[in-house]
Scaffold this active site. Structure first.
Site, PDB file in Angstrom:
ATOM      1  N   HIS A 449      30.243  31.980   9.233  1.00 28.15           N
ATOM      2  CA  HIS A 449      29.902  32.318  10.607  1.00 28.15           C
ATOM      3  C   HIS A 449      28.468  31.950  10.934  1.00 28.15           C
ATOM      4  O   HIS A 449      28.144  31.588  12.058  1.00 28.15           O
ATOM      5  CB  HIS A 449      30.148  33.811  10.843  1.00 28.15           C
ATOM      6  CG  HIS A 449      31.587  34.096  11.120  1.00 28.15           C
ATOM      7  ND1 HIS A 449      32.173  35.315  10.915  1.00 28.15           N
ATOM      8  CD2 HIS A 449      32.565  33.289  11.589  1.00 28.15           C
ATOM      9  CE1 HIS A 449      33.452  35.255  11.259  1.00 28.15           C
ATOM     10  NE2 HIS A 449      33.709  34.039  11.655  1.00 28.15           N
ATOM     11  N   ARG A 556      45.654  26.754  15.695  1.00 26.27           N
ATOM     12  CA  ARG A 556      45.779  27.416  14.378  1.00 26.27           C
ATOM     13  C   ARG A 556      46.017  28.888  14.645  1.00 26.27           C
ATOM     14  O   ARG A 556      45.090  29.685  14.679  1.00 26.27           O
ATOM     15  CB  ARG A 556      44.499  27.217  13.574  1.00 26.27           C
ATOM     16  CG  ARG A 556      44.326  25.827  12.983  1.00 26.27           C
ATOM     17  CD  ARG A 556      43.119  25.799  12.060  1.00 26.27           C
ATOM     18  NE  ARG A 556      43.116  24.641  11.182  1.00 26.27           N
ATOM     19  CZ  ARG A 556      42.370  23.554  11.361  1.00 26.27           C
ATOM     20  NH1 ARG A 556      41.583  23.464  12.401  1.00 26.27           N
ATOM     21  NH2 ARG A 556      42.421  22.564  10.501  1.00 26.27           N
ATOM     22  N   ASN A 710      44.030  17.457   5.565  1.00 28.78           N
ATOM     23  CA  ASN A 710      43.269  18.308   4.634  1.00 28.78           C
ATOM     24  C   ASN A 710      44.155  18.703   3.453  1.00 28.78           C
ATOM     25  O   ASN A 710      43.789  18.545   2.286  1.00 28.78           O
ATOM     26  CB  ASN A 710      42.778  19.583   5.333  1.00 28.78           C
ATOM     27  CG  ASN A 710      42.039  19.279   6.616  1.00 28.78           C
ATOM     28  OD1 ASN A 710      41.510  18.196   6.777  1.00 28.78           O
ATOM     29  ND2 ASN A 710      42.019  20.224   7.534  1.00 28.78           N
ATOM     30  N   ASP A 711      45.332  19.220   3.785  1.00 26.45           N
ATOM     31  CA  ASP A 711      46.231  19.613   2.703  1.00 26.45           C
ATOM     32  C   ASP A 711      46.905  18.407   2.063  1.00 26.45           C
ATOM     33  O   ASP A 711      47.111  18.379   0.862  1.00 26.45           O
ATOM     34  CB  ASP A 711      47.283  20.600   3.224  1.00 26.45           C
ATOM     35  CG  ASP A 711      46.730  22.001   3.254  1.00 26.45           C
ATOM     36  OD1 ASP A 711      46.085  22.397   2.273  1.00 26.45           O
ATOM     37  OD2 ASP A 711      46.896  22.697   4.272  1.00 26.45           O
ATOM     38  N   ARG A 721      41.112  21.744  -2.180  1.00 25.01           N
ATOM     39  CA  ARG A 721      40.287  21.321  -1.038  1.00 25.01           C
ATOM     40  C   ARG A 721      38.972  22.094  -0.944  1.00 25.01           C
ATOM     41  O   ARG A 721      38.054  21.674  -0.250  1.00 25.01           O
ATOM     42  CB  ARG A 721      41.087  21.447   0.272  1.00 25.01           C
ATOM     43  CG  ARG A 721      41.527  22.846   0.590  1.00 25.01           C
ATOM     44  CD  ARG A 721      42.555  22.878   1.713  1.00 25.01           C
ATOM     45  NE  ARG A 721      41.955  23.047   3.026  1.00 25.01           N
ATOM     46  CZ  ARG A 721      42.640  23.111   4.154  1.00 25.01           C
ATOM     47  NH1 ARG A 721      43.948  22.987   4.146  1.00 25.01           N
ATOM     48  NH2 ARG A 721      42.042  23.284   5.298  1.00 25.01           N
ATOM     49  N   CYS A 758      46.125  15.831  12.690  1.00 28.40           N
ATOM     50  CA  CYS A 758      45.305  16.966  13.100  1.00 28.40           C
ATOM     51  C   CYS A 758      44.381  17.430  11.986  1.00 28.40           C
ATOM     52  O   CYS A 758      43.604  18.353  12.162  1.00 28.40           O
ATOM     53  CB  CYS A 758      46.166  18.116  13.604  1.00 28.40           C
ATOM     54  SG  CYS A 758      47.264  18.756  12.332  1.00 28.40           S
TER      55      CYS A 758
HETATM   56  C1  PEP Z   1      45.456  20.253   7.348  1.00 24.22           C
HETATM   57  O1  PEP Z   1      45.880  20.688   6.267  1.00 24.22           O
HETATM   58  O2  PEP Z   1      44.987  19.110   7.495  1.00 24.22           O
HETATM   59  C2  PEP Z   1      45.502  21.103   8.550  1.00 24.22           C
HETATM   60  C3  PEP Z   1      45.216  20.631   9.744  1.00 24.22           C
HETATM   61  O3  PEP Z   1      45.770  22.415   8.322  1.00 24.22           O
HETATM   62  P1  PEP Z   1      44.685  23.472   7.814  1.00 24.22           P
HETATM   63  O4  PEP Z   1      43.378  22.759   7.642  1.00 24.22           O
HETATM   64  O5  PEP Z   1      44.634  24.542   8.853  1.00 24.22           O
HETATM   65  O6  PEP Z   1      45.292  23.923   6.523  1.00 24.22           O
HETATM   66 MG    MG Z   2      46.996  22.584   6.277  1.00 26.35          MG
END
Ligand code: PEP
Ligand code: MG
Length: 837
Positions: A449, A556, A710-711, A721, A758
């Site tokens: 934050h 989200r 990301n995942d 990650r 995304c």
């Molecule tokens: C991702 O995994 O790229 C994603 C957009 O979901 P999050 O980052 O919320 O896990």
């Molecule tokens: Mg994800």
């Protein structure tokens, strides 16, 4: 050397007993050092669990070993990664070689300081000599109560006494920043045990049996020590070769290359991670919080209860005032979350238990908040650990109110670059930006934050900087290059000018991008791509619209519920989605992702069993299908917003087609129950390799895909990650990830479905050409970056993007992809003139 009769080990601390498996550090949980247990302490003096001799006490005071007359050896290790505190927060009460009695105080520690500055306060008691044991207690334990019963060991490994005709290695320089402390020492001892030879590690005139963890620790090695390995026996040569290589490599710890270790630049440059971009040239101002004087004993339970009540009320009022002042912004949300923490039932229950034991209001509140902070930090999850900083902040706020301490504003000079161990969100929000140019902290993280607030205030900031920064003199002129995560301690004129020019360029470019944000994201050769927003609140939706966002590509939804301790009511959920949909209007897409919690992102009001591999466990859609009521309720609430925007529902973490089918059935049932004739669009996130590889199988059953890079990156590369040491390798530019994107797009387009990205890759200007070239239809990006990504698209030609995309798919690693894209970017996007507006 074995025990001759059963021996009881006493609890070295009071606290909550935990299994070793729950320690978020594989060296301990894997029992590499030895079997034992873990205590989450509620007391602050570590005492001897058995009588014996102090066989080692680390100079830094965070670990101690005791050996008794029968050779039973017990290691006590306070906290995780506490070696990095370099002794701060620990007071040693005994010395090496000293005989101690069971129950004798060994080390005092400042739980508050350690909890806030180290990874965790979880304290380990390990039977290093290997005797089997049975547990005599569980749950809450009191210091001194019997905890383990050791059985006489039948065969404890023999320790080599004789070295015979030994071979010696060449001297080597120890690269580990904190010497051979418990973790690297355990790795070395384990490796040494794999050889029959007797092996010794030498430091000047001292030697240690390299198969004994405690002996290695007793060498008290420090970074830069010159060491030698010697070995005698049939496999001596192989042993030396292997152990020297292991030592040079850091024994499992990441170590800098030798050249970097002694690089003179290290004394003029401190590195951290960027918490908020930008740069500043100013003077060092060290800021510290005065220690608070807390009396333990209260003056009557009723009076202390009243004092706590008044403190909580005053804190809630102050937080309300801060929210009102910052209405609608990120600050307001953070202070609302702080207000929620004041009502947390577990926290209050803990404080009231302490009040009932006769403690003062200040002591009880402090004890309760610190215990929860420790719990958060000990979960081994970066996101939750950062929430611990919020709780610590709220804790201090109430504590000061109980103690009647006025929070006086800092008296700061002009052009201040603040240096602190850690800033609290409250301190950050109240910084005077006319005087403060930026800040640097030892603690904190890029997703904290404090980082969010710094970005909202436009203050450049870096965090995770070495402790050394705290000894910089006040008034020293420094250059903060937050984009690179660097603090230059001795900047020369050229560096300052260069940074200032870059800053001016950046400001001008940003002004141009924002001014042109409403223009469509269409390439020079006429190809349009949707640029929408990743959001977690109504405020962000509104902000995205002012910055040219063309819709919401990822809501989200879990963030609407994370910082609270009660589930939102169905009406509240429905109202939230409807408000967001209304703000977007019927011409824009709203992609609501269903709850993506579980494992690494626990929800306080959805109890979940601890998992060994939370990222591979009950996350996202898996959790929701396990608790269909949760999903049903969420679908119902989302469906309430149908008609206000172009509603899309998206399922996270889908890895099996059956998950999609099950979720669709529930959605259909809920839509039917609401009398809806038309289902909203239903899509899935592509963030698990199985879904990407079988995109052709999924495509006929979905309306769209959105790729969560990301995942997808963490699962494709098998790299956590959030892993601090893998951060630079867990790179979404890796060709393996790009190939999965290509596979997904091809399959989707073959079935006439659209594909968005995304994940954070879409927010990187450098990635835009390759994503466009691969055929991605929508980029859903972090709100502040919408104008930049749109401007980048406008500088490109789709035909060129297709060529560069084909080219990078054939490269070997992420660094090569980045380099190829950098060259392309420099030749196209960055050459376009920066116009002053
Ligand atoms: C991702 O995994 O790229 C994603 C957009 O979901 P999050 O980052 O919320 O896990
Ligand atoms: Mg994800």
């Amino acid at each position: 050397m074995t025990t001759t009769q059963p021996l009881e080990l006493l609890a070295p601390l009071s606290g909550v007993l935990l299994a070793l498996d729950s320690v978020p550090d594989p060296v301990f949980s894997s029992r590499l050092i030895g079997d034992g247990l873990c205590i989450d302490p509620t007391s602050q003096t570590l005492c001897a669990p058995l009588a014996g001799v102090i066989s080692n006490i680390q100079d830094s005071g965070h670990a101690v070993s005791i050996t008794n007359e029968h050779g039973v050896q017990v290691l006590l290790h306070i906290g995780l990664d506490t070696v990095s505190l370099a002794g701060k927060g620990f007071t040693r009460l005994v010395q090496e070689g000293q005989q101690v009695e069971a129950g004798q105080a060994l080390i005092e520690f400042d739980a508050d300081y350690v909890a806030l500055n180290a990874r965790s306060l979880l304290t380990l008691m390990l039977v290093v000599s290997g005797e089997p044991f049975t547990l005599l207690a569980n749950g809450l334990v009191e210091m001194g109560q019997p905890l383990l019963q050791l059985s006489p060991a039948s065969a404890v490994e023999a320790v080599d006494e004789e070295e015979g005709d030994a071979l010696f290695s060449k001297p080597l320089t120890l690269p580990n920043a904190n010497g051979l402390h418990a973790r690297p020492a355990a790795v070395l001892a384990q490796a040494a045990k794999g050889f029959n030879a007797s092996i010794y590690l030498h430091k000047q005139t001292q030697s240690a049996n390299a198969k004994s963890l405690v002996a290695i620790m007793a060498l008290q090695t420090v970074h830069g020590d010159t060491l030698q390995v010697s070995a005698a026996g049939a496999d001596a040569e192989a042993a030396i070769k292997a152990l020297v290589a292991l030592l040079a490599d850091g024994c499992g710890e990441t170590v800098a290359a030798p050249a970097e270790v002694i690089e003179p630049a290290s004394s003029t440059l401190l590195r951290g991670v960027c918490a908020s971009p930008g740069s500043a040239f100013g003077q060092v101002v060290q800021v510290t919080e005065p220690a608070l004087n807390i009396t333990e004993l209260g003056s009557g339970e009723a009076a202390e209860r009243g004092a706590l009540q008044r403190g909580l009320l005053a804190a809630s009022e102050a937080l309300q005032a801060l929210q009102d002042k910052a209405s609608g912004s990120a600050q307001a949300q953070i202070f609302r979350a702080h207000q929620e923490l004041l009502e947390d039932p577990t926290l209050l229950e803990h404080a009231h238990d302490l009040l009932a034991q006769g403690k003062s209001a200040a002591f009880a509140w402090n004890g309760a908040t610190l215990a929860t902070v420790k719990l958060f930090q000990g979960l081994g999850n970066a996101l939750i650990a950062e929430r611990a900083a919020d709780l610590a902040d709220v804790g201090q706020r109430v504590l000061k109110l109980i103690l009647g301490i006025q929070d006086s504003a800092w008296d700061l000079p002009e052009r201040a670059v603040l240096i602190a161990e850690q800033l609290t969100p409250s301190q950050t929000a109240s910084l005077d930006t006319r005087k403060v140019l930026g800040f640097v902290t030892v603690g904190g993280g890029a997703t904290s934050h404090v980082a969010i607030l710094a970005r909202a205030l436009g203050l450049p900031a870096i965090c995770g900087v070495p402790l050394q920064v705290l000894s910089l003199a006040n008034g020293k002129q420094v250059l903060l290059d937050a984009d690179k995560g660097e603090l230059h301690l001795d900047p020369d004129l050229a560096e300052i000018e260069q940074l200032e020019t870059a800053r001016q360029q950046h400001i001008l470019r940003r002004q141009r991008e924002v001014a042109q944000a409403a223009l469509p994201a269409t390439t020079r050769d006429g190809h349009h791509v949707d640029v929408s927003a990743n959001v977690a609140s109504l405020q962000e939706v509104e902000q995205s619209l002012t910055l040219g966002g063309e819709g919401v590509g990822l809501l989200r939804s879990e963030f609407l519920y994370l910082d609270r301790n009660r589930a939102p009511s169905p009406e509240e959920q429905a109202a939230t989605y409807t408000e967001i949909a209304r703000a977007l209007g019927s011409e824009r897409n709203l992609v609501v992702r269903t709850l993506d919690v579980g494992g690494d992102k626990p929800l306080a009001y959805v109890p979940m069993a601890a998992e060994t591999n939370p990222f591979l466990g009950l996350r996202g859609i898996r959790l929701c299908l396990e608790r269909p009521q949760l999903l049903r309720e969420q679908f119902r609430a989302i469906l309430a917003s149908a008609g206000f925007a172009r509603l899309h529902i998206m399922l996270p973490m889908v890895s099996l087609l059956s998950e999609l089918h099950q979720a669709r059935t529930i959605l259909q049932e809920e839509a039917l129950a609401l009398g809806l004739t038309e289902l909203p669009k239903l899509g899935i996130m592509i963030e698990v390799p199985s879904a990407a590889l079988m995109a052709d199988v999924f495509a006929p059953h979905v309306d769209f895909f959105s790729i969560g890079t990301n995942d997808l990156t963490q699962y494709t590369l098998a790299m956590d990650r959030d892993h601090p040491r893998l951060a630079s390798q867990a790179d979404s530019f890796h060709p393996a990830v790009l190939r999965l994107i290509a596979t997904t797009v091809k399959a989707a387009h073959a079935h006439g479905k659209w594909v968005g990205v995304c994940g954070a890759l879409a927010s990187e200007a450098l990635a835009v050409p390759v994503l466009l070239g691969l055929g991605v239809d929508e980029l859903s990006v972090s709100v502040p970056l919408i104008p930049t990504i749109k401007a980048t698209v406008r500088d490109l030609d789709l035909a060129d993007c297709q060529i560069i995309a084909r080219q990078v798919l054939g490269l070997e690693e992420a660094a090569q992809v980045r380099e190829a894209l950098r060259q392309y970017h420099a030749a196209t996007v960055e050459t376009s003139p920066v116009v002053e507006l």
